[in-house]
Design an enzyme around this catalytic site. Structure first.
Site, mmCIF file in Angstrom:
data_model
loop_
_atom_site.group_PDB
_atom_site.id
_atom_site.type_symbol
_atom_site.label_atom_id
_atom_site.label_comp_id
_atom_site.label_asym_id
_atom_site.label_seq_id
_atom_site.Cartn_x
_atom_site.Cartn_y
_atom_site.Cartn_z
ATOM 1 N N ASP A 1 0.867 -1.169 0.000
ATOM 2 C CA ASP A 1 0.000 0.000 0.000
ATOM 3 C C ASP A 1 0.906 1.221 0.000
ATOM 4 O OD1 ASP A 1 0.953 0.217 2.607
ATOM 5 O OD2 ASP A 1 -1.025 0.157 3.554
ATOM 6 N N CYS B 1 3.218 -3.145 4.105
ATOM 7 C CA CYS B 1 2.371 -2.008 4.457
ATOM 8 C C CYS B 1 3.047 -1.298 5.622
ATOM 9 C CB CYS B 1 0.932 -2.443 4.772
ATOM 10 S SG CYS B 1 0.674 -3.403 6.266
ATOM 11 N N GLY B 2 2.359 -0.432 6.294
ATOM 12 C CA GLY B 2 2.978 0.312 7.385
ATOM 13 C C GLY B 2 3.509 -0.581 8.491
ATOM 14 N N THR B 3 2.679 -1.526 8.941
ATOM 15 C CA THR B 3 3.089 -2.442 10.002
ATOM 16 C C THR B 3 3.318 -3.866 9.502
ATOM 17 O OG1 THR B 3 0.826 -3.073 10.544
ATOM 18 C CG2 THR B 3 1.775 -1.168 11.740
ATOM 19 N N GLY B 4 2.760 -4.205 8.362
ATOM 20 C CA GLY B 4 2.804 -5.569 7.843
ATOM 21 C C GLY B 4 1.654 -6.414 8.360
ATOM 22 N N ILE B 5 0.945 -5.911 9.335
ATOM 23 C CA ILE B 5 -0.116 -6.697 9.970
ATOM 24 C C ILE B 5 -1.334 -6.846 9.055
ATOM 25 C CG2 ILE B 5 -1.720 -6.832 11.916
ATOM 26 C CD1 ILE B 5 0.434 -5.240 13.544
ATOM 27 N N GLY B 6 -1.905 -5.738 8.652
ATOM 28 C CA GLY B 6 -3.126 -5.794 7.838
ATOM 29 C C GLY B 6 -2.932 -6.536 6.528
ATOM 30 N N HIS C 1 9.973 -24.179 8.685
ATOM 31 C CA HIS C 1 8.955 -24.896 9.448
ATOM 32 C C HIS C 1 7.557 -24.780 8.876
ATOM 33 C CE1 HIS C 1 11.589 -24.572 13.330
ATOM 34 N NE2 HIS C 1 12.232 -25.113 12.309
ATOM 35 N N ARG D 1 7.422 -33.837 10.688
ATOM 36 C CA ARG D 1 6.551 -33.047 11.569
ATOM 37 C C ARG D 1 6.141 -31.735 10.917
ATOM 38 N NH1 ARG D 1 10.249 -29.700 15.599
ATOM 39 N NH2 ARG D 1 12.160 -29.789 14.389
ATOM 40 N N HIS D 2 7.040 -31.115 10.150
ATOM 41 C CA HIS D 2 6.695 -29.856 9.477
ATOM 42 C C HIS D 2 5.758 -30.096 8.304
ATOM 43 C CE1 HIS D 2 9.451 -27.956 12.140
ATOM 44 N NE2 HIS D 2 10.522 -28.496 11.592
#
Length: 145
Positions: free
Chosen positions: A7, A64-69, A97, A132-133
């Site tokens: 963004d 993005c600004g935080t990468g979260i959204g 992993h 396992r992974h």
């Protein structure tokens, strides 16, 4: 091929990533945004995610600004495992992993120098293929818990 998206908040860092990929001779496709005008990150998350699930691109990088959204939006697409990473260890671990296929970063959280180290680690690290992974990634893909 690496799919890129951002963004307006991630646009500047995405330009740094593009320059870095060009210097390394790596192929990429930029799905936008293409300037710093206000825009909606889910649009670009979906474009990058769709490029990966369609097979057009192998991996993606979203900023993005935080990468979260942008990571939340990408993870809504079936087959996507987007990981928000702000350190090299997390980038390595999520590839080994989780077989993450999208790296998400926050341009307001990390600087370009560190971000490029994270990008390199993400792109260069292979999935471990340990039983396992493989089992756990299968559980994620098949919505099994």
């Amino acid at each position: 091929m690496i799919a890129l998206g951002s963004d307006q908040g991630g646009f500047g860092l995405k330009q740094e990533v593009i320059k870095h990929l060009q210097e390394k001779g790596l192929e990429y496709k930029d799905y936008g945004s293409y300037d710093e005008k206000s825009c909606d990150y889910p649009v670009y998350a979906k474009k990058v995610a769709n490029a990966i699930v369609s097979g057009e691109c192998d991996k993606g990088i979203l900023i993005c600004g935080t990468g979260i959204g942008i990571s939340i939006a990408a993870n809504k697409v079936k087959g996507i495992r987007a990981a928000l990473c702000h350190d090299v260890f997390s980038a390595q671990a999520t590839r080994e992993h989780n077989d993450a296929n999208i790296l998400a970063m926050g341009a307001r959280v990390i600087g370009p120098g560190h971000a490029l180290k994270i990008v390199d680690t993400f792109l260069e690290t292979e999935f471990s293929n340990e039983e396992r992974h493989v089992r756990r990634v299968g559980m994620i893909e098949n919505d099994l818990t």
